[in-house]
Design an enzyme around this catalytic site. Structure first.
Site, short mmCIF file in Angstrom:
data_model
loop_
_atom_site.label_atom_id
_atom_site.label_comp_id
_atom_site.label_asym_id
_atom_site.label_seq_id
_atom_site.Cartn_x
_atom_site.Cartn_y
_atom_site.Cartn_z
N LYS A 183 36.63 49.30 35.36
CA LYS A 183 35.29 48.35 34.90
C LYS A 183 35.55 48.25 33.48
O LYS A 183 34.24 47.88 32.79
CB LYS A 183 34.11 49.22 35.16
CG LYS A 183 33.93 49.58 36.70
CD LYS A 183 34.78 48.59 37.76
CE LYS A 183 34.08 47.00 37.93
NZ LYS A 183 34.68 46.36 38.92
N HIS A 226 44.91 51.85 36.62
CA HIS A 226 43.87 52.41 36.09
C HIS A 226 44.48 53.90 35.71
O HIS A 226 43.53 54.88 35.22
CB HIS A 226 42.59 52.45 36.97
CG HIS A 226 42.02 51.15 37.08
ND1 HIS A 226 41.48 50.53 36.01
CD2 HIS A 226 41.27 50.81 38.23
CE1 HIS A 226 40.91 49.53 36.52
NE2 HIS A 226 40.80 49.67 37.90
N SER A 253 28.74 49.55 34.61
CA SER A 253 29.53 48.88 35.39
C SER A 253 30.07 49.51 36.66
O SER A 253 30.02 48.97 37.94
CB SER A 253 30.41 47.95 34.55
OG SER A 253 31.27 47.18 35.25
S1 PPS Z 1 38.11 46.78 37.84
O1 PPS Z 1 37.72 46.77 39.21
O2 PPS Z 1 38.40 48.10 37.18
O3 PPS Z 1 39.22 46.03 37.77
O4 PPS Z 1 36.80 45.97 36.96
P1 PPS Z 1 37.12 45.27 35.53
O5 PPS Z 1 37.65 43.82 35.60
O6 PPS Z 1 38.08 46.20 34.73
O7 PPS Z 1 35.58 45.34 35.18
C1 PPS Z 1 34.72 44.55 35.69
C2 PPS Z 1 33.68 44.34 34.42
O8 PPS Z 1 34.22 43.20 33.40
C3 PPS Z 1 33.51 42.16 33.46
N1 PPS Z 1 33.88 41.04 33.32
C4 PPS Z 1 33.93 40.28 32.14
N2 PPS Z 1 32.95 40.31 31.00
C5 PPS Z 1 33.26 39.34 30.16
N3 PPS Z 1 33.93 38.30 30.32
C6 PPS Z 1 34.70 38.00 31.24
N4 PPS Z 1 35.54 37.07 31.25
C7 PPS Z 1 34.61 39.02 32.19
N5 PPS Z 1 35.45 39.06 33.31
C8 PPS Z 1 34.95 40.46 34.03
C9 PPS Z 1 32.53 42.03 34.85
O9 PPS Z 1 31.59 41.40 34.88
C10 PPS Z 1 32.56 43.75 35.04
O10 PPS Z 1 31.41 43.98 33.88
P2 PPS Z 1 29.79 44.17 34.38
O11 PPS Z 1 29.19 44.95 33.17
O12 PPS Z 1 29.67 45.06 35.67
O13 PPS Z 1 29.63 42.93 34.65
#
Ligand code: PPS
Length: 300
Positions: free
Chosen positions: A54, A115, A145
Site C-alpha cells: 500500500k 513486497h 491504506s
Molecule cells: S498494493 O496492493 O500493495 O499493490 O497497493 P499499492 O498500489 O501499493 O497502494 C495502493 C495505494 O496507492 C494509491 N494509488 C495512488 N495514489 C496516487 N496516485 C496514483 N496514481 C495512485 N495509484 C494508486 C491507492 O489509492 C492506495 O492508497 P489509498 O490511500 O488507500 O487511496
C-alpha cells in the site's frame, strides 16, 4: 480477463493466516513456498518494483510501464497490472500459476513486483545487478491504506484501533513497516536501488518520473512525459480497468464498499487517527526510527 484471475475460487482468501519466515509474517501460501522464492533467478535486465504493501506499488508500476512503452497508452492497457508485473512471491493454490511461474514465462526484459523486506529478497537480484525501484510511503497514510485494503479481502474484520496496534507491532502481512523502509534505505547505495517517496510523487510527479527515466536509462521528450503524468494520475488510474484491479474477482478483492483506488492522498491519516492514537503512534515511531537518517512527510 486473465485465466488466473478468472479461475480463482471465490473463497480463496477465506481464513488465510500468516506464518513467520525469518521473523516476518507472510501469508501462509507464501511462507510455505518461501524457499522457491528465495531461489528465484533474477536477470540483469529485470526491473523490480519493491514496496511495503500500500505504499504506491501500482502507481510506480504504471509509471515504469509507461516509460518502458515510451508513453504508448494502448500498449500499457494490454493487460491488468498483476499480469504486466508478476508478483514474485505470490503463490496460488495448485493448479493455478505462481508469481515465479508467471515471471519465468515472461519474455525479457521483465517487469516484476515484490513486497518482500530486504532480508527476504532473492539474492539473485543483487548478484545480477537488476534494477530495483523502491517506493516508501509515510507510516500513517500507509497504515490507513492497508486497513481499508484489508477490508477488501476476506480477512476477519477488525476495528481501526485493532489494526493500528497490529501494524505498529509489525504483525501484518509482510511484517513491520519500520523494518521494511529502513531495510532498503540502509542498502540502497550498495545495490542498484532507486529509493523514492510517495509524497514526492504526489508533490512533483514530473520530477520523480524523470528520476525513474534516468534510472531506467530512457530519454523521452517533454510531450511524452506530460502523457505519462496524465495517464498515471490518480484520477486516470482510478478509471483505468487495467490499473484499478477491477478485473480481480470479488472473492479475491471485494471493491463493493471500498475501492482499490481509494483516495490517493497524502495526509488522509488525519481523518482516521484520534488525537490519542496519534500521540501513542508518534512516541512509538521515535523509538522504532531512532538512528536512521530516513525522513518522511506526513503532509504536503
Ligand atoms: S498494493 O496492493 O500493495 O499493490 O497497493 P499499492 O498500489 O501499493 O497502494 C495502493 C495505494 O496507492 C494509491 N494509488 C495512488 N495514489 C496516487 N496516485 C496514483 N496514481 C495512485 N495509484 C494508486 C491507492 O489509492 C492506495 O492508497 P489509498 O490511500 O488507500 O487511496
Amino acid at each position: 480477463m486473465h485465466e488466473v484471475a478468472q479461475s480463482l475460487p471465490d473463497t480463496f482468501c477465506e481464513g488465510l493466516g500468516l506464518k513467520p519466515v525469518q521473523g516476518v509474517p507472510l501469508m501462509d501460501l507464501i511462507a510455505d513456498s518461501y524457499e522457491l522464492v528465495a531461489n528465484f533467478q533474477a536477470k540483469p535486465d529485470d526491473v523490480l518494483v519493491a514496496t511495503y504493501p500500500k505504499a504506491g506499488t501500482t502507481w510506480m508500476q504504471e509509471i515504469v510501464d509507461m516509460i518502458d512503452n515510451e508513453g504508448d497508452v494502448e500498449k500499457c492497457k494490454r493487460a491488468p497490472t498483476h499480469i504486466r508485473f508478476p508478483f514474485i512471491e505470490f503463490f496460488l493454490p495448485p493448479p493455478l500459476k505462481s508469481g515465479i511461474e508467471d515471471a519465468e514465462n515472461m519474455p525479457s526484459p521483465r517487469k516484476l513486483k515484490t513486497h518482500l523486506p530486504f532480508h527476504l529478497m532473492p539474492k539473485s537480484f543483487w548478484e545480477q545487478r537488476s534494477k530495483v525501484i523502491y517506493v516508501a510511503r509515510n507510516a500513517k497514510d500507509n497504515a490507513v491504506s492497508y486497513y481499508f485494503f484489508e477490508k477488501m479481502t476476506k480477512a476477519p474484520p477488525r476495528s481501526w484501533e485493532e489494526f493500528l496496534t497490529t501494524f505498529m507491532q509489525g504483525n501484518v502481512g509482510w511484517g513491520s513497516w519500520y523494518d521494511h523502509v529502513k531495510g532498503f534505505w540502509e542498502k540502497k547505495d550498495q545495490h542498484q536501488i532507486l529509493y523514492l517517496f510517495y509524497e514526492d510523487m504526489k508533490k512533483n510527479p514530473e520530477q520523480e518520473i524523470r528520476k525513474v527515466m534516468k534510472f531506467l536509462e530512457k530519454d523521452l521528450p517533454d510531450h511524452v512525459i506530460s502523457k505519462i503524468i496524465e495517464h498515471t494520475s490518480f484520477s486516470s488510474m482510478k478509471k483505468n480497468p487495467m490499473a484499478n484491479y477491477s478485473t480481480m474477482p470479488s472473492g479475491l478483492l471485494d471493491q463493493s464498499f471500498h475501492k482499490f483506488m481509494r483516495k490517493g492522498d497524502v495526509g488522509d491519516w488525519k481523518n482516521h487517527f484520534t488525537v490519542a492514537q496519534n500521540e501513542v503512534f508518534e512516541e512509538d515511531y521515535k523509538k522504532k526510527m531512532a538512528g536512521t537518517s530516513l525522513r518522511f512527510h506526513t503532509e504536503i
